[in-house]
Enzyme design. Structure first.
Site, short mmCIF file in Angstrom:
data_model
loop_
_atom_site.label_atom_id
_atom_site.label_comp_id
_atom_site.label_asym_id
_atom_site.label_seq_id
_atom_site.Cartn_x
_atom_site.Cartn_y
_atom_site.Cartn_z
CE LYS A 1 30.02 -30.39 -12.23
NZ LYS A 1 29.34 -29.37 -11.59
CE LYS B 1 36.71 -23.11 -11.59
NZ LYS B 1 36.78 -21.66 -11.45
CG ASP C 1 32.00 -27.32 -15.90
OD1 ASP C 1 31.14 -28.13 -15.64
OD2 ASP C 1 32.33 -26.32 -15.44
#
Length: 291
Positions: free
Chosen positions: A13, A18, A130
């Site tokens: 998300k 990330k 997401d």
């Protein structure tokens, strides 16, 4: 016979770390001697910034805006230690599908025979997790990536997004889609955070491939526009990324996860909430004892 390129996708998300994790993995793999390409698949187009001194590069979607074809040198740029950097790009906010850049980028890279001509060992797709819409699901659905990893903290919304990703992987697993390599646990400092991620991985029949602690070293590196691997190569945090990169490079067998239904996920989260309260008040010695 052309060599087999290891292609992996790292999902997570927004704001979970990330891209930070992916860029440090790419940098660590390059330092270890692999020829690496990182493809940023987020409309923000900032996946590869720390591999290139904090600078942005032209995106595939923007470059294709007024023409039907491009040259390799217009969309592929060299970064730290020879890592090849690509940004898929996306439409202006509020206009069009955010996943279209991924579709265009993958097709363009194929048409240009980039994977073969650059003699790559590993390609890493850094993908917003997401939502797993048609565009964002391309690396999974089309089997472009062989292995998928998800970055998650112990926060519920990060785990919720990971669980949704698992549902997408499971959906496409019967049609030769990519399979799950495991969870990369990020921002893990407190013992209970590790226990939460471990428990989630166990319940969804996957594994945790590495634990990345929260570190000011990462912040310092990014303020310099660099990965931790470049800015502080001998730091404990750099060693964590190097070990994680080595595990991913050696990873061969992925599997179909068993995502939780929303009611199961909510019940599981409520149990952990109760146990963390009990842990704070001293009613239990370990948050995992009654889960």
């Amino acid at each position: 016979m052309a060599k087999k390129i290891k292609q992996i996708a790292i999902y997570g998300k927004g704001g979970i770390g990330k891209s930070t994790t992916t860029s440090n993995i790419s940098a660590a793999l390059a330092v270890a001697g692999y020829k690496v390409m990182q493809v940023g698949c987020d409309p923000k187009s900032d996946s590869t910034n720390t591999l290139r001194g904090g600078t942005y590069i032209p995106t595939v979607l923007d470059t294709l805006q007024d023409r039907s074809s491009v040259k390799l040198s217009e969309i592929v740029f060299e970064g730290f230690h020879g890592v090849y950097c690509v940004e898929a790009g996306g439409p202006a906010p509020g206009v069009g599908c955010a996943g279209r850049g991924i579709i265009s980028a993958v097709q363009t890279l194929k048409n240009l025979k980039v994977y073969d001509d650059l003699d790559l060992d590993i390609v890493i797709y850094d993908v917003l997790g997401d939502v797993v819409c048609g565009g964002f699901a391309v690396p999974i659905r089309e089997g472009i990536a062989e292995h998928v990893f998800t970055v998650s903290s112990a926060d519920f919304m990060a785990i919720y997004a990971a669980n949704n990703l698992f549902k997408g992987i499971k959906k496409y697993s019967n049609s030769r889609g990519a399979l799950l390599g495991g969870v990369i646990a990020n921002s893990i400092s407190a013992p209970y955070a590790k226990q939460i991620v471990d428990d989630f991985a166990s319940r969804t029949k996957t594994q945790v491939v590495g634990y990345v602690p929260r570190s000011v070293t990462v912040t310092q590196s990014e303020l310099q526009g660099k990965t931790t691997i470049e800015a502080f190569p001998d730091s404990p945090q750099a060693q964590v990324y190097k070990q994680l990169a080595a595990k991913i490079a050696a990873h061969e067998v992925s599997a179909t996860p068993s995502p939780l239904e929303i009611e199961e996920l909510r019940s599981w989260a409520a149990q952990w909430a109760d146990n963390l309260v009990a842990l704070e008040t001293g009613e239990v010695r370990s948050a995992a004892q009654s889960i």
